[in-house]
Structure formats: structure tokens, C-alpha cells
Design a protein around this motif. Structure first.
Motif, PDB file in Angstrom:
ATOM      1  N   CYS A  87       0.469  -1.089   0.166  1.00 19.06           N
ATOM      2  CA  CYS A  87       0.188   0.070   0.386  1.00 19.06           C
ATOM      3  C   CYS A  87       0.751   1.125   0.063  1.00 19.06           C
ATOM      4  O   CYS A  87       0.310   2.172  -0.447  1.00 19.06           O
ATOM      5  CB  CYS A  87      -1.070   0.107   1.074  1.00 19.06           C
ATOM      6  SG  CYS A  87      -1.506  -1.478   1.402  1.00 19.06           S
ATOM      7  N   GLU A 119       0.036  -4.253   6.645  1.00 20.33           N
ATOM      8  CA  GLU A 119      -0.903  -4.954   6.931  1.00 20.33           C
ATOM      9  C   GLU A 119      -1.451  -6.435   6.583  1.00 20.33           C
ATOM     10  O   GLU A 119      -1.832  -7.239   7.593  1.00 20.33           O
ATOM     11  CB  GLU A 119      -2.447  -3.875   6.611  1.00 20.33           C
ATOM     12  CG  GLU A 119      -3.814  -4.589   7.804  1.00 20.33           C
ATOM     13  CD  GLU A 119      -3.590  -4.684   9.660  1.00 20.33           C
ATOM     14  OE1 GLU A 119      -2.476  -3.467   9.732  1.00 20.33           O
ATOM     15  OE2 GLU A 119      -4.013  -4.796  10.319  1.00 20.33           O
ATOM     16  N   THR A 120      -1.835  -6.765   5.431  1.00 17.34           N
ATOM     17  CA  THR A 120      -1.996  -7.593   4.668  1.00 17.34           C
ATOM     18  C   THR A 120      -0.190  -9.244   5.021  1.00 17.34           C
ATOM     19  O   THR A 120      -1.059 -10.002   4.171  1.00 17.34           O
ATOM     20  CB  THR A 120      -2.101  -7.564   3.787  1.00 17.34           C
ATOM     21  OG1 THR A 120      -0.821  -7.100   2.685  1.00 17.34           O
ATOM     22  CG2 THR A 120      -3.437  -7.559   3.108  1.00 17.34           C
ATOM     23  N   CYS A 155      -0.835   2.817   4.899  1.00  8.24           N
ATOM     24  CA  CYS A 155      -0.844   1.774   5.323  1.00  8.24           C
ATOM     25  C   CYS A 155      -1.545   1.604   6.491  1.00  8.24           C
ATOM     26  O   CYS A 155      -1.067   1.818   7.245  1.00  8.24           O
ATOM     27  CB  CYS A 155      -0.266   0.038   4.592  1.00  8.24           C
ATOM     28  SG  CYS A 155      -1.388  -1.255   4.529  1.00  8.24           S
ATOM     29  N   ASP A 156      -2.521   0.478   7.328  1.00  6.43           N
ATOM     30  CA  ASP A 156      -3.808   1.165   8.453  1.00  6.43           C
ATOM     31  C   ASP A 156      -2.371   1.279   9.728  1.00  6.43           C
ATOM     32  O   ASP A 156      -2.907   2.737   9.971  1.00  6.43           O
ATOM     33  CB  ASP A 156      -4.015  -0.631   8.877  1.00  6.43           C
ATOM     34  CG  ASP A 156      -4.886  -1.259   8.144  1.00  6.43           C
ATOM     35  OD1 ASP A 156      -5.247  -0.593   7.091  1.00  6.43           O
ATOM     36  OD2 ASP A 156      -6.120  -2.012   8.878  1.00  6.43           O
ATOM     37  N   VAL A 227      -3.652   2.519  -0.480  1.00  6.49           N
ATOM     38  CA  VAL A 227      -4.292   1.763   0.793  1.00  6.49           C
ATOM     39  C   VAL A 227      -5.359   0.474  -0.106  1.00  6.49           C
ATOM     40  O   VAL A 227      -6.320   1.555  -0.913  1.00  6.49           O
ATOM     41  CB  VAL A 227      -4.037   2.883   1.249  1.00  6.49           C
ATOM     42  CG1 VAL A 227      -3.202   3.218   1.929  1.00  6.49           C
ATOM     43  CG2 VAL A 227      -5.517   3.338   1.369  1.00  6.49           C
ATOM     44  N   CYS A 228      -6.626   0.833   0.457  1.00  2.04           N
ATOM     45  CA  CYS A 228      -7.681  -0.330   0.081  1.00  2.04           C
ATOM     46  C   CYS A 228      -8.237   0.819  -0.505  1.00  2.04           C
ATOM     47  O   CYS A 228      -8.706   1.718   1.116  1.00  2.04           O
ATOM     48  CB  CYS A 228      -7.670  -1.039   1.443  1.00  2.04           C
ATOM     49  SG  CYS A 228      -7.556  -2.082   1.903  1.00  2.04           S
ATOM     50  N   ALA A 234      -6.553   2.590   6.714  1.00  9.01           N
ATOM     51  CA  ALA A 234      -6.559   3.210   6.390  1.00  9.01           C
ATOM     52  C   ALA A 234      -7.112   4.488   5.612  1.00  9.01           C
ATOM     53  O   ALA A 234      -6.398   6.093   5.755  1.00  9.01           O
ATOM     54  CB  ALA A 234      -5.159   2.526   4.448  1.00  9.01           C
TER      55      ALA A 234
HETATM   56 FE1  FES Z   1      -2.600  -1.644   3.538  1.00  9.14          FE
HETATM   57 FE2  FES Z   1      -5.720  -2.046   3.432  1.00  9.14          FE
HETATM   58  S1  FES Z   1      -3.715  -3.515   3.734  1.00  9.14           S
HETATM   59  S2  FES Z   1      -4.217  -0.409   4.267  1.00  9.14           S
END
Ligand code: FES
Length: 607
Positions: A87, A119-120, A155-156, A227-228, A234
Motif C-alpha cells: 500500500c 497490514e496484509t 497502510c493501516d 491503500v485499500c 487506512a
Molecule cells: Fe494496507 Fe489495507 S492492507 S491499507
């Protein structure tokens, strides 16, 4: 107004003497002395001694000319770029545009890395390391001689960690977020990050789509850096950064790969120099009013539940008295206006074309604390006044909201004396008032082992209970609160059930999910003594969560609880520090010794 003097008239000895008081009097190598509040970089790069030689000489190895150290602002670019944080993978490109703005405004940009939390990608959960990132940022900002900083994150956990660390140093700072990735497109349908992972996964488990179809959606969902593309954590934090006044308009919604994000980054470079000149540290913006604005906006956009812990932790760094109940109190009558997944239909790209955050703030302008300042130089009320909506389907008018009531419900009761939260607009309305028998999973491993067991005694009226997923017990409070439903119930057409835990859930997730139960089960909170078959009553409108077991029995069970096992991998290293010092969810999960600030002063030299 400040005066300048040529210091050619001052002998070297006096110059050295003055340089040792650089907090009060700036001495700059371009031969100026000014009575304006000294830049902290001048105390390092302006020194006419051996230490000054060392600091400047090594920086000059990068090709910086002499006048880089003549007193102009040194601007840090605190970058969470990493290929393991996809992200944020484009943040070095954005950094180049920030640098253009800094140079243009007369500053000197210096980019530096801090740890990055994908995050992922990161296990067991990126949240375990948010406070480590905050420590990294805090010590870097304090230890290096910069006058202001641009926080490049997205990212988050990256932006919250950066803001927390920056708040504890309290230099001028601006957030430049990654921006959302392009909208996902799959077989003619729009699909959103995270939200459609959960949806497609449940559809595959229910046998509605093939496994092959499920996996072929992977590349279609994530089409670019950024980001998502849903209103996940995020994008929520990107939005709240605008509402807090610490990011420029457009920060949340301009797509990651859109040229306008580069322009915004360029402008952020110019603005951070201005903030240094104006001597406006982060605390100028992060006031109680700013946090109230953030809570209001959080409700209007249907933001992630994770924002609750991040805002509480950030407020703790700033000395702002923010309580869990404030999220319910300020958001109670705010309608959900942003029609975005996971609470609505559209994606962040659509949100941007519809007007983004200024348009949302325009619609709730009368509720905002309009005089709160922003890093862009306007008051938040002026930003809201400039907002215009170009698509009422995406940003709904007040009289036709997505839902009339949004925000965060804060629950209390004998099951959560320290509080718990639920996101009502992500829940099934009929389930927000529900009573049913508990089906207990003692840990995430227990859950995974049994959830699809055909013999599991569970119906759609059951209340799924998950333990040992709190800040200490997991450790790191993972995003597993939105437990997948048992396969046999999915195949029977069930799509939501009441679920509760001391865990968090992804900002992209949905369902009737009670989260952040405090105190957590690992600490012997009431969640720890729930047994299969106990009846649990959720009364969302009354804000209560009750274990319908009498007090004497609960006390007996508590007395029989055995001492908790040490959480995995907590014997040494950072995890040991985390487990011994992390606060509960209702306090924001900061480490107890990091609450508050230490400022920017460094009293000793390195040589
Ligand atoms: Fe990085 Fe959603 S996984 S913002």
C-alpha cells in the motif's frame, strides 16, 4: 516580526558562545543572527566547532552545498515505504514531490526510513508493532536535527504510529498519505479491498462460487499501489487526518496513482516549510476540538472501528482528555453520508470524484468545531465551506443518508466493564438487539479447528464468543473479531450472526460484531468465564452487553480461573516489552510508558 544582523561584526568567540544557546538565538552559517525562536537544526548544523564540522561534513557527502546549512529549515521526510507494505510502495515517488516543494519554499529535505507495517503481510498482526513504529519515529525525530517533518504513511498502522511518535516530539508535521488504490474490477463487477475478500470467501465456502473463481479475483482487486480502496482503516485514518487538520484537503481520497496526489505532496512540501517559519508544532492542531471533529467525520464516513484505538492512543500522546464514551456521545446523531464499502456501495475513487472529505465536511459543517486550524492554513470551517458535492449517490445529502445514525456504539455491562464497541452501520439491524446461547471458542486455534465441524452445536441464534485475542493475550489484538460463520450455516443461507470478542476487526469488514471487550480475557476479564450455553444479551440501542449469569456464579468461575499462560513468543524482545506494558483497548493500546510526550530537546552531543 524579527530583526536580522550581520554577524561579521561579531567575533568568532562570541559566535561560538551564542551557538551554545541556539534554542534561544539562531546562529546560521550564512552569517546571520536572528532573534526569532531558533531552529533546532541550527543548534547542530550552525555550530562553529568540531561537532558542527562533523555534522555538516558527513551531510555534504551527499552533495549538499554549503548554504544548505545557512539556517534554512531542515525538513525530514519520514518514510514508511516498503515493498513489504504494498500500500506504501509508491511513497518514494511521492517523497520526490514533497522534496520539490520543500526546496521551492527554501527548505532542505532529508528523507529517512522508519519501520513499515504491511497490514496484509506482517504476522501475527501489524498492530503488535504500531507502538514500535511510534517509538522508532519518536526517537528519529528527536535524535536527528530536523525542524519539521512530513509523515509519509498510509497502510493501516503506519499513519497512526507515525502521528503518535510525532506528537510525543511535537515538531511541525504534515501527513501525506498513500491514497487509495484504483477501484477493483472483476468480471464486470466493482469489487473492493477486504470487503469483497470476506464476501467472496464466504460465497466460496457456501459453494456459491468455485475456488478457481475466488482466486482469480486476487489480481482484479488490487490494481495499483495505494491503500485499500474501501473505507477501511487506512482510508479512515487518511480522512481523519484531514478532519484533525494535520493533512491537506484531498489527502484521503485522491487515488494513489493520480497526478493530483503528487501535486498535493508538492504542496505539503511547501506548507511544512511555512509551518516551521510560523513555529506551529503538531500540538497547534491536535486539540480537543480537532479530536471532536475527527469523531464527527468518522461517523459521517462510516469509518473503521480501529480508528477508536488509534485516536485514543494519539490523544494520550497529546495530553487531550479523550474517553471511549466520547465516540458514542459525539457520533450519536450523525448520519452516515459516505455511501462506501463496507457500509455502502462505492469505493474511494468514486468518493474522490464526488468531492471527498471537503464535501463530507460541508454537509456536517454546522456540527464541526469550525475554528480548528489546519496545516493548510485554513480553519476547518473554511475547508468545509469550500467543499462541494458532485455526486449525491456517493456522498448523500443530509435528508437522504445511507443510514440516519452512524458512528460507534459503546457498550457497557457485566461482560465488558471496561467497555466494548460495535459499528452499527456494518451490522444487521435486527441483530443489534438479540439474545442467544454462547458458543465459546477458547482461542483462535480452537475456533479454526472447530468452526466447520459438522457436529458443532450452533444455530443462527447462537452468539459466537472468541477469547484470548486481546492486546496482551494474542498478543497484539488481531483483526479476527469478524469470525467467519460456520460452513453449515453459510450453506443454509445464514449471512450474519452476533459475534463478540476482545479482538479487533478489519476496517473493511462487516457484521454484527462486538469488539474490543475490555478488560480482555487474558487478564481474567468476564469474557474469560463465559461458558457454552450461557445466555448473552446484546441491547445495542441501550448500549448494553450482558452475560445472563448471576453474580455468585460469575464470582465462583472467576475464582476457579487458572493463571493465564504466557502469550506466544513473549519471553524476550519487543513482544516481551509489549505484553508487559500494553494498555487495554479502551485506553488505545499504547504502551503505558509512551503516553504523553518528551519534546524535541536533546541535551547531549554524540562525540
Ligand atoms: Fe494496507 Fe489495507 S492492507 S491499507
Amino acid at each position: 516580526m524579527h530583526k536580522s544582523y550581520q554577524y561579521d561584526h561579531v567575533n568568532d568567540r562570541l559566535a561560538q558562545l551564542l551557538s551554545s544557546f541556539a534554542d534561544d538565538i539562531a546562529i546560521v552559517m550564512g552569517k546571520q543572527v536572528t532573534d526569532k525562536k531558533a531552529r533546532r537544526s541550527a543548534a547542530v548544523y550552525g555550530k562553529r566547532d568540531r561537532d558542527g564540522f562533523i555534522h555538516r561534513s558527513w551531510m555534504k557527502s551527499q552533495g549538499l552545498p554549503d548554504d544548505s546549512f545557512d539556517g534554512r529549515p531542515i525538513i525530514g521526510l519520514c518514510n514508511t515505504w516498503s515493498e513489504l507494505t504494498p500500500c506504501n510502495a509508491h511513497l518514494r515517488i511521492l517523497a520526490e514531490h514533497v522534496k520539490r516543494g520543500v526546496w521551492q519554499a527554501g527548505g532542505v529535505p532529508v528523507e529517512f526510513p522508519v519501520s513499515s507495517l504491511g497490514e496484509t503481510q506482517m504476522r501475527p498482526t501489524a498492530m503488535l508493532f504500531r507502538n514500535l513504529l511510534a517509538m522508532d519515529v519518536e526517537e528519529a525525530l528527536r535524535g536527528y536535527a530536523m525542524d519539521g517533518v512530513v509523515l509519509l504513511g498510509g497502510c493501516d498502522k503506519t499513519t497512526p504510529g507515525q502521528l503518535m511518535g510525532a506528537a510525543s516530539v511535537d515538531l511541525p508535521a504534515i501527513v501525506v498519505s498513500s491514497g487509495p488504490m484504483l477501484s477493483g474490477k472483476f468480471r464486470g463487477e466493482t469489487i473492493g479491498s477486504g470487503t469483497d475478500v470476506w464476501r467472496l470467501s464466504e460465497a466460496a465456502r457456501a459453494g456459491e462460487i468455485s475456488e478457481e473463481t475466488f482466486f482469480s479475483a486476487e489480481a482484479a482487486m488490487s490494481r495499483s499501489a495505494g491503500v485499500c480502496n474501501t473505507m477501511g482503516t487506512a482510508s479512515t485514518i487518511g480522512s481523519l487526518s484531514e478532519a484533525l487538520g494535520v493533512a491537506l484537503p484531498g489527502n484521503a481520497s485522491i487515488p494513489a496513482v493520480d497526478a493530483r496526489r503528487r501535486t498535493m505532496a508538492h504542496e505539503a512540501g511547501r506548507r511544512i516549510v511555512a509551518l516551521v517559519e510560523e513555529d506551529k508544532p503538531l500540538s497547534t492542531f491536535l486539540s480537543r476540538a480537532a479530536f471532536e471533529n475527527a469523531i464527527l467525520v468518522h461517523a459521517a464516513v462510516g469509518g473503521s472501528t480501529n480508528a477508536v484505538v488509534h485516536l485514543l492512543a494519539l490523544a494520550g500522546r497529546c495530553g487531550v482528555d479523550l474517553q471511549l464514551e466520547d465516540f458514542d456521545r459525539f457520533s450519536r446523531d450523525v448520519p452516515l453520508l459516505a455511501n462506501l464499502l463496507p457500509s455502502g456501495e462505492y469505493l474511494m475513487e468514486d468518493f474522490d470524484y464526488a468531492g471527498g472529505m471537503p464535501a463530507i465536511m460541508n454537509r456536517i459543517a454546522d456540527r464541526l468545531r469550525g475554528t480548528a486550524p489546519t496545516v493548510g492554513g485554513q480553519m476547518i470551517g473554511e475547508v468545509a465551506a469550500s467543499g462541494e458535492c458532485f455526486n449525491d449517490a456517493v456522498i448523500r445529502p443530509l435528508d437522504t443518508p445511507v443510514q440516519s445514525s452512524s458512528g460507534t456504539w459503546v457498550l457497557r455491562g457485566n461482560l465488558c466493564p471496561g467497555g466494548a464497541i460495535i459499528k452499527p452501520n456494518a451490522a444487521t439491524p435486527e441483530l443489534l438487539t438479540h439474545e442467544g446461547p454462547a458458543v465459546v471458542f477458547e482461542s483462535i486455534e480452537d475456533f479454526k479447528a472447530r468452526v466447520d465441524d459438522p457436529d458443532l452445536e450452533i444455530t443462527e441464534d447462537s452468539v459466537m464468543v472468541l477469547k484470548q485475542c486481546g492486546p496482551k493475550g494474542y498478543p497484539g489484538m488481531p483483526e479476527v473479531g469478524n469470525m467467519p460463520l460456520p460452513k453449515k450455516l453459510l450453506q443454509a443461507g445464514v449471512r450474519d450472526m452476533v459475534r463478540l470478542s476482545d479482538a479487533r476487526m478489519s476496517g473493511t469488514a462487516y457484521g454484527t460484531v462486538v469488539l474490543h471487550i475490555s478488560p480482555e480475557s487474558h487478564l481474567g476479564g468476564p469474557l474469560a468465564v463465559v461458558q457454552n450455553g450461557d445466555r448473552i444479551k446484546l441491547d445495542g440501542p441501550a448500549r448494553s452487553l450482558t452475560l445472563l449469569v448471576d453474580d455468585a456464579e460469575l464470582e465462583k468461575r472467576k475464582a476457579e480461573l487458572s493463571a493465564p499462560m504466557a502469550p506466544p513468543n513473549s519471553e524476550r524482545g519487543y513482544v516481551h516489552l509489549h505484553v508487559n506494558h500494553v494498555e487495554q483497548a479502551d485506553k488505545g493500546c499504547d504502551l503505558d510508558f509512551l503516553v504523553g510526550k518528551s519534546g524535541a530537546t536533546v541535551t547531549r552531543e554524540s562525540h
